[in-house]
Scaffold this active site. Structure first.
Site, PDB file in Angstrom:
ATOM      1  N   ASP A 108       0.703  -1.537  -0.429  1.00  0.00           N
ATOM      2  CA  ASP A 108       0.082  -0.497   0.080  1.00  0.00           C
ATOM      3  C   ASP A 108       0.683   1.254  -0.141  1.00  0.00           C
ATOM      4  O   ASP A 108       2.111   1.578   0.588  1.00  0.00           O
ATOM      5  CB  ASP A 108      -0.706  -0.034   0.964  1.00  0.00           C
ATOM      6  CG  ASP A 108      -0.226  -0.131   2.522  1.00  0.00           C
ATOM      7  OD1 ASP A 108       0.143   1.369   3.181  1.00  0.00           O
ATOM      8  OD2 ASP A 108       0.238  -1.182   2.868  1.00  0.00           O
ATOM      9  N   ASP A 165       0.383   3.481   2.734  1.00  0.00           N
ATOM     10  CA  ASP A 165       0.231   4.398   3.987  1.00  0.00           C
ATOM     11  C   ASP A 165      -0.801   5.156   3.581  1.00  0.00           C
ATOM     12  O   ASP A 165      -2.236   4.522   2.872  1.00  0.00           O
ATOM     13  CB  ASP A 165       1.591   4.535   4.188  1.00  0.00           C
ATOM     14  CG  ASP A 165       1.440   4.881   6.118  1.00  0.00           C
ATOM     15  OD1 ASP A 165       0.240   4.343   6.365  1.00  0.00           O
ATOM     16  OD2 ASP A 165       1.331   6.023   6.040  1.00  0.00           O
TER      17      ASP A 165
HETATM   18  N1  LIG Z   1       1.186   1.377   5.536  1.00  0.00           N
HETATM   19  C1  LIG Z   1       1.468   0.413   6.612  1.00  0.00           C
HETATM   20  N2  LIG Z   1       2.137   0.633   8.366  1.00  0.00           N
HETATM   21  C2  LIG Z   1       2.829  -0.183   9.071  1.00  0.00           C
HETATM   22  N3  LIG Z   1       2.724  -1.182   8.110  1.00  0.00           N
HETATM   23  C3  LIG Z   1       2.212  -1.700   7.616  1.00  0.00           C
HETATM   24  N4  LIG Z   1       2.552  -2.756   6.676  1.00  0.00           N
HETATM   25  C4  LIG Z   1       1.754  -3.198   5.385  1.00  0.00           C
HETATM   26  N5  LIG Z   1       1.459  -1.256   5.516  1.00  0.00           N
HETATM   27  C5  LIG Z   1       1.570  -0.489   5.941  1.00  0.00           C
END
Ligand SMILES: Nc1ncnc2[nH]cnc12
Ligand SMILES: CSC[C@H]1O[C@H](OP(=O)(O)O)[C@H](O)[C@@H]1O
Length: 291
Positions: free
Chosen positions: A212, A214
């Site tokens: 992703d 975030d």
């Molecule tokens: N955006 C994110 N923040 C923290 N841990 C994660 N693991 C996978 N995506 C994450």
């Protein structure tokens, strides 16, 4: 028990290694409590390896609850010298896209509630941690990704992994702050493992699977567990192929690692002065330094 030199810690979405053969479950106890789950011990390419699901195979442990010390100590007990972590991460950079793989070479610690050392209780040691992963092992992981030429998967060699406490994801202000620091990816688990592995003289490297953007990206939805799980499902078999490739290289050309002698100049307390109970607790780590 036979010595197992290669350990794998699987994170979110990677709860087992399909390719493991002659599988056996081993429950271990350590002076630091019980590990996250049973170790799944088996062979990969004919080589013994130990696999551990970091959050347990049913994902019942939050990042804060993870028994990091027990997990690493148990790996040491099994004989592990090379430890590969496969972890889900969010991207903090435009060019690091979901499904890409990153092999980070730096960490920033934003955790607040974790114990990150085996030392204390009468023994002081300060390991070098300027280069927190074993660069040779990390190179082997990155080369494995490159060799496989996985469709849709770009490789990023190096990068900074921000380790946050969780379990809630970051705020937009936090995410922007980490971007302003030039960090590459964010997760919740790898910093303590890297530190404890170094103290246990185990070479450690991370295969980070990007799931992703975030919550900072104006054109992408903010991270959700659903998003992470979906992208991990798409990437889990790729990750396992990479690990298999890494194992092949480790068997034929196991690299030297500074991690394997990390304690040589790190311990300040004369071992003769260390309380017996502490010496017993850390026996596995100290044995080679005690006459
Ligand atoms: N955006 C994110 N923040 C923290 N841990 C994660 N693991 C996978 N995506 C994450
Ligand atoms: C499943 S959402 C967040 C969770 O995923 C990552 O886990 P791991 O590093 O074990 O793959 C992240 O660090 C969080 O723990």
């Amino acid at each position: 028990m036979k010595e197992i030199k290669i350990g794998i810690i699987g994170g979110s979405g990677l709860y087992k290694m399909e390719a493991l053969q002659e599988v056996e479950e081993i429950y271990l106890d350590t002076p630091f409590g019980k590990p996250s789950d049973a170790f799944i011990v088996g062979t990969l390419e004919g080589t013994p390896v130990a696999f551990l699901a970091r959050h347990g195979r049913n994902h019942h442990l939050t990042p804060t609850e993870l028994p990091f010390r027990a997990n690493i100590y148990a790996m040491k007990e099994l004989g592990v010298e090379y430890l590969i972590s496969a972890s889900a991460v969010g991207s903090l950079q435009e060019d690091i896209k979901p499904l890409d793989m990153v092999v980070p070479d730096q960490f920033i610690d934003r955790t607040q509630q974790r114990i990150s050392t085996f030392f204390g209780e009468g023994i002081v040691a300060h390991i070098a941690f300027g280069d927190p992963v074993c660069y040779r092992l990390a190179g082997i992981v990155a080369n494995a990704v490159e060799r496989l030429s996985l469709p849709e998967v770009a490789l990023h060699r190096g990068g900074t992994y921000v380790c946050m406490e969780g379990p809630a994801f970051s705020t937009k202000a936090e995410s922007s702050l980490y971007r302003s620091w030039g960090a590459s990816i964010i997760g919740m688990t790898n910093l303590q493992e890297a530190k404890l592995a170094r103290e246990a003289e185990i070479a450690y490297a991370t295969l980070a699977l990007v799931t992703d953007y975030d919550c900072w990206h104006p054109e992408h939805d903010s991270v959700t567990v659903e998003m992470i799980v979906e992208n991990l499902h798409r990437n889990a078999s790729n990750a396992q192929q990479v690990i298999q490739e890494v194992v092949k290289t480790l068997v034929t050309r196991p690299p030297e690692s500074d991690a394997h002698s990390a304690l040589k100049y790190a311990i300040l307390t004369p071992l003769a002065q260390v309380p017996v109970a502490t010496k017993e607790k850390l026996q596995l780590l100290l044995a080679k330094y005690i006459e």
